[in-house]
Design a protein around this motif. Sequence first.
Motif, short mmCIF file in Angstrom:
data_model
loop_
_atom_site.label_atom_id
_atom_site.label_comp_id
_atom_site.label_asym_id
_atom_site.label_seq_id
_atom_site.Cartn_x
_atom_site.Cartn_y
_atom_site.Cartn_z
N UNK A 75 -10.06 -7.49 21.65
CA UNK A 75 -9.73 -8.58 22.59
C UNK A 75 -10.99 -9.21 23.18
N UNK A 76 -11.83 -9.72 22.30
CA UNK A 76 -13.06 -10.39 22.73
C UNK A 76 -12.92 -11.91 22.81
N UNK A 77 -11.70 -12.40 22.57
CA UNK A 77 -11.50 -13.85 22.57
C UNK A 77 -11.79 -14.51 23.90
N UNK A 78 -11.51 -13.81 25.01
CA UNK A 78 -11.75 -14.39 26.33
C UNK A 78 -13.24 -14.56 26.61
N UNK A 79 -14.05 -13.73 25.98
CA UNK A 79 -15.50 -13.78 26.21
C UNK A 79 -16.17 -14.71 25.21
N UNK A 80 -15.84 -14.54 23.94
CA UNK A 80 -16.50 -15.31 22.88
C UNK A 80 -15.86 -16.67 22.65
N UNK A 81 -14.58 -16.81 22.96
CA UNK A 81 -13.88 -18.07 22.71
C UNK A 81 -14.48 -19.27 23.43
N UNK A 82 -14.64 -19.20 24.77
CA UNK A 82 -15.23 -20.37 25.47
C UNK A 82 -16.64 -20.72 25.02
#
Length: 300
Positions: free
Chosen positions: A184-191
């Motif tokens: 669940x790294x999308x919140x960190x890497x996504x933006x």
Amino acid sequence: MASLKMPIAQLSRLTIGPAVRSQPRLPFVFSGAADQLRCASTKANPKYKKKDTKKKKKTTRSSFIQYSLKDAEQFSLCDAMRYIRAFEVGRPPTSAKYEMHLRLKTLKNGPVIRSRLQLPHPVKTDIRICVICPPDSKAAEAAKKHGAVLVGEEAIFEAVKAGRIEFDRCLCHVDSLAKLNKAALGRVLGPRGLMPSAKTGTVVKDVGATVKEMVGGSEYRERLGVIRMAVGQLGFTPEEMQKNIRYFIDHVKKDMSAMSDKIHKELYEVVLSSTNAPGFSLNGDFRSANSPSTRDLSVL
């Protein structure tokens, strides 16, 4: 002789008194106020006309506004570089970048162009690439061989969650995609635009070949009908800039031709700018009659 005062007083009480007391008291109404209220009606006063309840339909544009280039001042490549270098006087050659802006004739809600290429003269050679794959696999060996800075799985996940993002691009091997989604790294890497996905071509099988293409490569994407990308450093010569610009434009034209026949995109204007300089519209010529020599533009 009897006095007449008493009969007259009694007579006055009998006749006038009861008549006055029997009159009903009516409320006082000023007739002029009613007339004024009638005059304030919509028929008499034009200020109070009924508004048209029908709403006018707003016409929305389906394409972006393109200004005419007939009256616009355009420059050759050498002239544009000359003026841009004047704005960048005193800056290190690697700190400022030449940026290319390609304006397109395209629909607003249509698909956008997004791709990656490697210029003949790379602009960024110090790019840091992270590869998420099993640390003891052949993919990890190939990634390290071609210049990847970080390779692994759990160690990278913990570093990203702790806020240590020490890379500029991130790739993921197909076998490690399930672990990446579970972390669940999308919140960190996504933006930050670093989250690997199949749409962006960052979830791959051949990690080594992708890292090799990405080192020194550049990415671009169409936004609001414009494609922007760095095409050179301040120390590049006009010949190097010409090769990069031609390669970039040819690559974008191939992307447009590869799209569906129903989607029409057309290159409208080419603008060259830099980190601290305004944009100069190019006319397609390399030099003009008043352009300085290419030697003068090759020395800082």
